[in-house]
Design an enzyme around this catalytic site. Structure first.
Site, PDB file in Angstrom:
ATOM      1  N   ASP A 107       0.851  -1.182   0.000  1.00  0.00           N
ATOM      2  CA  ASP A 107       0.000   0.000   0.000  1.00  0.00           C
ATOM      3  C   ASP A 107       0.890   1.236   0.000  1.00  0.00           C
ATOM      4  O   ASP A 107       1.565   1.534   0.989  1.00  0.00           O
ATOM      5  CB  ASP A 107      -0.902  -0.017   1.233  1.00  0.00           C
ATOM      6  CG  ASP A 107      -1.933   1.098   1.230  1.00  0.00           C
ATOM      7  OD1 ASP A 107      -1.921   1.911   0.280  1.00  0.00           O
ATOM      8  OD2 ASP A 107      -2.736   1.168   2.168  1.00  0.00           O
TER       9      ASP A 107
ATOM     10  N   GLU B  11      -2.548   0.069  -4.454  1.00  0.00           N
ATOM     11  CA  GLU B  11      -2.502  -1.139  -3.635  1.00  0.00           C
ATOM     12  C   GLU B  11      -2.464  -2.385  -4.507  1.00  0.00           C
ATOM     13  O   GLU B  11      -3.152  -2.457  -5.527  1.00  0.00           O
ATOM     14  CB  GLU B  11      -3.735  -1.240  -2.734  1.00  0.00           C
ATOM     15  CG  GLU B  11      -3.881  -0.140  -1.715  1.00  0.00           C
ATOM     16  CD  GLU B  11      -5.120  -0.349  -0.854  1.00  0.00           C
ATOM     17  OE1 GLU B  11      -5.234  -1.430  -0.236  1.00  0.00           O
ATOM     18  OE2 GLU B  11      -5.979   0.546  -0.815  1.00  0.00           O
TER      19      GLU B  11
END
EC number: 2.7.7.7
Length: 406
Positions: free
Chosen positions: A10, A107
């Site tokens: 992320d 992500e």
């Protein structure tokens, strides 16, 4: 069989961090990337660490953010730059594994089970990836390392920015069970309210509940939460590297969708676009994936196989609606829906012919009908034929909004 090793990567404050590469003087002052004030785009899409200290949150309006931080500097989004850096970082991921599943622009899940022989343990691979991203792009990433996708995602959320968290079978109860139930994927406000009514406030409470109790309370999603909280999720990392393996379309709506009829209207519009794109490229799909984003920017994604290869709006709509109906609580508001068609004919095993000839006949009729619409639009423009729900004009914004979930 060796235990799976899954990473969830992320990128930290992605949009804001990319903007600060070109505007370094903003790195240490409160700043945020924000959409325009028109439609529903006057919101905070991403913020830097300095803004976070003032409590500025993604998805709140600009005026709300400036009440907390009067000196907040806002800059407009530049999606072309974000796409460029996202692609460059995905190239880094593919240096370590070919099993990469994007969850959003910032992500991705990586299955590195088979990569350990070359690059070391899951933690060591995560450290190599983190260092390489920092060296090549000057951006940072938080990475969760675990034995399934859900815990890997919770791991990347656990400590930020620029951190690596290992969630193992030995430590997951200690690390995850004290976390609030709202930290679990797909627990929105309505679901959280239902859980709190029966005294479920943490992920540990979910895990220690009877499955039957959760199902009675939340339906099928209750069973899903039980599986997630107990580390029983076995969903694979789905590689999406090859081009033209999927075609999709998504919309952020002028207002939140609420209830079954709103969802039907939205899916009709979106599936019309996806089916048109499929026919334009000569594709038929066998899998439909629906991704939902709620007002808090939490995402939900499910996929389902169609009865046969298809590119009609009706088939895509029916499959998409089945996915939502089986997995979503219509009392919960929806901010964005994306429908993606995949598993194209020729890329999957031979199609099993249906025993029901009338189904196939109906499909041919639908194909002919949709092709006629395509021809009308080709000759007279896309606006020549529209679904009735499109004419109401209270759903679609001028452009698709994209948000950085950091």
């Amino acid at each position: 069989m060796s235990e799976r090793v899954i990473l969830h990567c992320d990128l930290n404050s992605f949009f804001a961090s990319v903007e600060c590469l070109d505007l370094p003087h903003l790195k240490d002052v409160p700043m945020a990337v924000a959409g325009s004030s028109e439609d529903r785009h006057g919101i905070i899409l991403a913020k830097n660490e300095a803004a976070k200290k003032f409590g500025v949150k993604t998805a709140e309006t600009i005026w709300q953010a400036k009440l907390k931080c009067p000196d907040l500097v806002t800059v407009p989004p530049h999606y072309g730059k974000y796409k460029y850096y996202s692609e460059e970082i995905n190239k880094i991921y593919y240096n370590y594994t070919d099993l990469v599943e994007p969850f959003s622009i910032d992500e991705s899940w990586l299955d590195v089970t088979g990569s350990q022989k070359l690059f070391g343990t899951g933690y060591e691979i995560a450290k190599k990836i983190s260092d390489e991203i920092k060296e090549k792009t000057h951006l940072t990433v938080s990475i969760g390392v675990s034995f399934n996708k859900i815990f890997a995602k919770l791991g990347s959320d656990y400590k930020k920015p620029d951190a690596i968290t290992v969630i193992s079978k030995e430590n997951y109860k200690r690390i995850l069970f004290p976390l609030p139930a709202s930290d679990m994927l797909f627990v929105g406000r309505a679901t959280l309210s239902q859980l709190e009514k029966v005294g479920i406030r943490t992920i540990g409470d979910i895990a220690n509940s009877q499955k039957s109790t959760l199902v009675k309370l939340l339906g099928k999603s209750g069973e899903t939460l039980y599986i997630y909280a107990n580390g029983l999720d076995t969903s694979p990392v789905v590689c999406e590297r090859e081009k033209e393996k999927s075609i999709g379309n998504g919309h952020t709506f002028k207002r939140n969708l609420l209830g079954e009829e709103d969802v039907k209207k939205a899916l009709t519009i979106i599936c019309d676009t996806v089916s048109t794109r499929l026919r334009k490229k000569g594709f038929k799909c066998r899998t439909v994936c629906v991704t939902i984003k709620n007002p808090d920017l939490k995402k939900f994604s499910r996929r389902k196989k169609t009865a046969y290869f298809t590119n009609t709006e009706r088939d895509l709509f029916e499959t998409s609606f089945e996915i939502v109906k089986e997995n979503w609580n219509f009392d919960e508001p929806i901010r964005m829906i994306t429908v993606t068609a995949g598993d194209f004919e020729g890329d999957t095993p031979t199609e099993q012919v249906s025993f029901f000839d009338n189904v196939k006949t109906q499909d041919k009729k639908l194909e002919s009908f949709d092709s006629s619409i395509d021809e009308i639009r080709r000759r007279f423009g896309n606006g020549a034929v529209s679904f009735a729900s499109q004419l109401e004009g209270d759903l679609l914004t001028k452009y698709e909004e994209k948000e950085d979930e950091d």
